[in-house]
Scaffold this motif. Structure first.
Motif, PDB file in Angstrom:
ATOM      1  N   ARG A 237       0.834  -1.217   0.000  1.00 45.10           N
ATOM      2  CA  ARG A 237       0.000   0.000   0.000  1.00 45.10           C
ATOM      3  C   ARG A 237       0.860   1.256   0.000  1.00 45.10           C
ATOM      4  O   ARG A 237       0.523   2.253  -0.663  1.00 45.10           O
ATOM      5  N   GLN A 238       1.959   1.234   0.743  1.00 44.40           N
ATOM      6  CA  GLN A 238       2.844   2.394   0.797  1.00 44.40           C
ATOM      7  C   GLN A 238       3.357   2.756  -0.587  1.00 44.40           C
ATOM      8  O   GLN A 238       3.299   3.927  -1.008  1.00 44.40           O
ATOM      9  N   HIS A 239       3.838   1.772  -1.314  1.00 44.07           N
ATOM     10  CA  HIS A 239       4.443   2.052  -2.610  1.00 44.07           C
ATOM     11  C   HIS A 239       3.401   2.229  -3.714  1.00 44.07           C
ATOM     12  O   HIS A 239       3.674   2.906  -4.712  1.00 44.07           O
ATOM     13  N   LEU A 240       2.218   1.674  -3.505  1.00 43.16           N
ATOM     14  CA  LEU A 240       1.108   1.996  -4.391  1.00 43.16           C
ATOM     15  C   LEU A 240       0.786   3.488  -4.281  1.00 43.16           C
ATOM     16  O   LEU A 240       0.591   4.177  -5.293  1.00 43.16           O
ATOM     17  N   ALA A 241       0.743   3.995  -3.047  1.00 43.60           N
ATOM     18  CA  ALA A 241       0.487   5.424  -2.833  1.00 43.60           C
ATOM     19  C   ALA A 241       1.599   6.281  -3.428  1.00 43.60           C
ATOM     20  O   ALA A 241       1.336   7.356  -3.980  1.00 43.60           O
ATOM     21  N   TYR A 242       2.844   5.815  -3.332  1.00 43.51           N
ATOM     22  CA  TYR A 242       3.944   6.565  -3.934  1.00 43.51           C
ATOM     23  C   TYR A 242       3.757   6.678  -5.449  1.00 43.51           C
ATOM     24  O   TYR A 242       4.073   7.713  -6.052  1.00 43.51           O
ATOM     25  N   GLY A 243       3.259   5.613  -6.060  1.00 44.52           N
ATOM     26  CA  GLY A 243       3.012   5.661  -7.499  1.00 44.52           C
ATOM     27  C   GLY A 243       1.921   6.655  -7.848  1.00 44.52           C
ATOM     28  O   GLY A 243       2.028   7.399  -8.828  1.00 44.52           O
ATOM     29  N   ARG A 244       0.872   6.668  -7.048  1.00 42.80           N
ATOM     30  CA  ARG A 244      -0.209   7.638  -7.292  1.00 42.80           C
ATOM     31  C   ARG A 244       0.316   9.060  -7.097  1.00 42.80           C
ATOM     32  O   ARG A 244      -0.034   9.980  -7.853  1.00 42.80           O
ATOM     33  N   GLY A 245       1.155   9.245  -6.085  1.00 45.61           N
ATOM     34  CA  GLY A 245       1.750  10.559  -5.886  1.00 45.61           C
ATOM     35  C   GLY A 245       2.655  10.963  -7.031  1.00 45.61           C
ATOM     36  O   GLY A 245       2.707  12.140  -7.401  1.00 45.61           O
ATOM     37  N   ALA A 246       3.373   9.995  -7.610  1.00 47.15           N
ATOM     38  CA  ALA A 246       4.258  10.303  -8.739  1.00 47.15           C
ATOM     39  C   ALA A 246       3.459  10.832  -9.925  1.00 47.15           C
ATOM     40  O   ALA A 246       3.906  11.742 -10.636  1.00 47.15           O
ATOM     41  N   TRP A 247       2.275  10.279 -10.152  1.00 52.32           N
ATOM     42  CA  TRP A 247       1.440  10.780 -11.242  1.00 52.32           C
ATOM     43  C   TRP A 247       1.030  12.235 -10.977  1.00 52.32           C
ATOM     44  O   TRP A 247       1.128  13.093 -11.853  1.00 52.32           O
ATOM     45  N   ARG A 248       0.595  12.501  -9.765  1.00 50.28           N
ATOM     46  CA  ARG A 248       0.167  13.855  -9.428  1.00 50.28           C
ATOM     47  C   ARG A 248       1.333  14.845  -9.493  1.00 50.28           C
ATOM     48  O   ARG A 248       1.148  15.999  -9.891  1.00 50.28           O
ATOM     49  N   TYR A 249       2.500  14.384  -9.110  1.00 49.31           N
ATOM     50  CA  TYR A 249       3.687  15.229  -9.207  1.00 49.31           C
ATOM     51  C   TYR A 249       3.980  15.552 -10.664  1.00 49.31           C
ATOM     52  O   TYR A 249       4.315  16.697 -11.018  1.00 49.31           O
ATOM     53  N   ARG A 250       3.841  14.579 -11.539  1.00 55.10           N
ATOM     54  CA  ARG A 250       4.063  14.791 -12.968  1.00 55.10           C
ATOM     55  C   ARG A 250       3.096  15.841 -13.510  1.00 55.10           C
ATOM     56  O   ARG A 250       3.487  16.743 -14.264  1.00 55.10           O
ATOM     57  N   VAL A 251       1.825  15.749 -13.116  1.00 49.66           N
ATOM     58  CA  VAL A 251       0.828  16.719 -13.568  1.00 49.66           C
ATOM     59  C   VAL A 251       1.170  18.117 -13.043  1.00 49.66           C
ATOM     60  O   VAL A 251       1.057  19.117 -13.765  1.00 49.66           O
ATOM     61  N   ALA A 252       1.601  18.203 -11.796  1.00 50.51           N
ATOM     62  CA  ALA A 252       1.959  19.498 -11.223  1.00 50.51           C
ATOM     63  C   ALA A 252       3.108  20.141 -11.985  1.00 50.51           C
ATOM     64  O   ALA A 252       3.090  21.350 -12.268  1.00 50.51           O
ATOM     65  N   LEU A 253       4.118  19.348 -12.343  1.00 44.74           N
ATOM     66  CA  LEU A 253       5.233  19.881 -13.125  1.00 44.74           C
ATOM     67  C   LEU A 253       4.760  20.379 -14.480  1.00 44.74           C
ATOM     68  O   LEU A 253       5.189  21.440 -14.954  1.00 44.74           O
ATOM     69  N   ALA A 254       3.892  19.612 -15.119  1.00 42.37           N
ATOM     70  CA  ALA A 254       3.393  20.012 -16.434  1.00 42.37           C
ATOM     71  C   ALA A 254       2.619  21.315 -16.357  1.00 42.37           C
ATOM     72  O   ALA A 254       2.721  22.169 -17.249  1.00 42.37           O
ATOM     73  N   GLN A 255       1.849  21.487 -15.315  1.00 44.25           N
ATOM     74  CA  GLN A 255       1.065  22.712 -15.177  1.00 44.25           C
ATOM     75  C   GLN A 255       1.949  23.927 -14.910  1.00 44.25           C
ATOM     76  O   GLN A 255       1.642  25.036 -15.359  1.00 44.25           O
ATOM     77  N   ARG A 256       3.049  23.727 -14.199  1.00 46.72           N
ATOM     78  CA  ARG A 256       3.926  24.856 -13.879  1.00 46.72           C
ATOM     79  C   ARG A 256       4.880  25.197 -15.007  1.00 46.72           C
ATOM     80  O   ARG A 256       5.217  26.364 -15.207  1.00 46.72           O
ATOM     81  N   HIS A 257       5.326  24.173 -15.753  1.00 44.80           N
ATOM     82  CA  HIS A 257       6.418  24.393 -16.701  1.00 44.80           C
ATOM     83  C   HIS A 257       6.172  23.837 -18.099  1.00 44.80           C
ATOM     84  O   HIS A 257       7.050  23.937 -18.952  1.00 44.80           O
ATOM     85  N   GLY A 258       5.007  23.267 -18.334  1.00 45.02           N
ATOM     86  CA  GLY A 258       4.731  22.715 -19.650  1.00 45.02           C
ATOM     87  C   GLY A 258       5.004  21.224 -19.710  1.00 45.02           C
ATOM     88  O   GLY A 258       5.679  20.660 -18.850  1.00 45.02           O
ATOM     89  N   PRO A 259       4.479  20.565 -20.755  1.00 44.42           N
ATOM     90  CA  PRO A 259       4.575  19.103 -20.861  1.00 44.42           C
ATOM     91  C   PRO A 259       6.007  18.578 -20.850  1.00 44.42           C
ATOM     92  O   PRO A 259       6.263  17.504 -20.323  1.00 44.42           O
ATOM     93  N   ALA A 260       6.933  19.321 -21.435  1.00 45.14           N
ATOM     94  CA  ALA A 260       8.313  18.822 -21.522  1.00 45.14           C
ATOM     95  C   ALA A 260       8.913  18.628 -20.128  1.00 45.14           C
ATOM     96  O   ALA A 260       9.669  17.681 -19.890  1.00 45.14           O
ATOM     97  N   ALA A 261       8.551  19.506 -19.191  1.00 47.24           N
ATOM     98  CA  ALA A 261       9.111  19.416 -17.842  1.00 47.24           C
ATOM     99  C   ALA A 261       8.554  18.229 -17.078  1.00 47.24           C
ATOM    100  O   ALA A 261       9.119  17.824 -16.062  1.00 47.24           O
TER     101      ALA A 261
END
Length: 314
Positions: A237-261
């Motif tokens: 469960r811990q690492h499943l949550a880390y994976g879900r967080g990684a997706w959200r982190y990716r979206v946050a980067l894209a929103q701040r700096h564009g898809p390439a980031a």
């Protein structure tokens, strides 16, 4: 850091409102596990040379009485209990940030044991680098728990890669970090809306800190021992949550700096799996490598689940 009004027993009994700055505010989120507030006794034993500090315990909508745990320590700590609706550790930390009176904010978790001298080491580093976000060294306190050992080894591998230069670090976990209160508030604290789970909110804070032009500094002198009593199911469960967080982190980067980031710099899987074998020998190292491989399967599965979730933030 100035004087230390908590350097003797009488000062430690001084009501929190009378403590004068400069001051460190230690923020501890907790949710439905009062018996795991192990950090409080360790904080009470920081030592006579410790700077002045207050402790803010934030009850994250747990609904369980915490005062029986806190009461025996009130003569030894400037202790405040805050309550908030259940919103996850990021939201709970933000409640603590808003209420903190210290100029330096230190974060740890309820199942962590700061070593004596933890706050002193953070204060020394802060005096040298007053604009930096500071991360300490975290050790596994449950050496005979294979899942806790594997989880900490994975963090060690990440730190070895991202924090090779301690003066130019890139990531710290939220169970052992400190930062100047003014700069944390200027960044808006942790992004509790995007990261309600206990995953990636620290990664996001570190990224935004660097984007704002500030530095991350690693000090191995500020030691915390993590007593996370994991089972196989909990590890998954811990690492499943880390994976879900990684997706959200990716979206946050894209929103701040564009898809390439948003193209995340992923660790080579072979490097993660081989890390325990390079630092230990025998069956425990092989077992840890196998569990790290399992963690990455869970991580990938969580990432996919978040990608497919119609309620996700994007």
């Amino acid at each position: 850091m100035g004087g230390n009004p908590m350097s003797d027993s009488s000062a430690r009994r001084t009501p929190g409102a009378l403590i004068q700055p400069p001051l460190i505010s230690v923020i501890v989120p907790t949710h439905r596990r009062p018996k795991r507030l192990r950090c409080l006794r360790a904080l009470a034993d920081q030592g006579p040379d410790c700077p002045a500090f207050e402790v803010l315990v934030v009850d994250d909508g747990g609904g369980l009485p915490l005062e029986p745990v806190l009461a025996p320590l009130r003569d030894h700590l400037a202790l405040t209990l805050l309550s908030a609706p259940h919103g996850g550790p990021a939201a709970a930390r933000n409640v603590g940030i808003a209420a903190a009176r210290g100029t330096l904010l230190a974060f740890t978790d309820d199942d962590c044991l700061p070593d004596p001298g933890w706050l002193s080491a953070l204060a020394i580093c802060h005096a040298r680098r007053p604009d930096a976000l500071i991360g300490g060294r975290t050790l596994n306190a449950l050496r005979h728990n294979a899942y806790a050992s594997a989880s900490q080894t994975l963090v060690d591998a990440v730190y070895a890669r991202l924090n090779a230069d301690p003066e130019q670090a890139r990531f710290f976990a939220s169970n052992n970090l400190a930062a100047p209160a003014e700069l944390v508030r200027a960044l808006g604290g942790f992004d509790a809306a995007r990261f309600p789970l206990a995953a990636a909110e620290d990664r996001d804070l570190c990224a935004r800190w660097l984007e704002a032009g500030h530095s991350l500094v690693h000090t191995t002198q500020a030691v915390v021992r993590h007593a996370h009593d994991l089972t196989l199911a909990g590890f998954w469960r811990q690492h499943l949550a880390y994976g879900r967080g990684a997706w959200r982190y990716r979206v946050a980067l894209a929103q701040r700096h564009g898809p390439a980031a948003a193209q995340l710099a992923l660790f080579p899987l072979h490097e993660l799996v081989r890390y325990p074998l390079r630092h230990a020998r025998g069956c425990p190292a092989v077992r840890t490598s196998a569990l790290i491989l399992l963690s990455q399967v869970a991580n990938a599965f969580g990432y996919l689940l978040e990608h497919l979730d119609p309620k996700r933030l994007d």
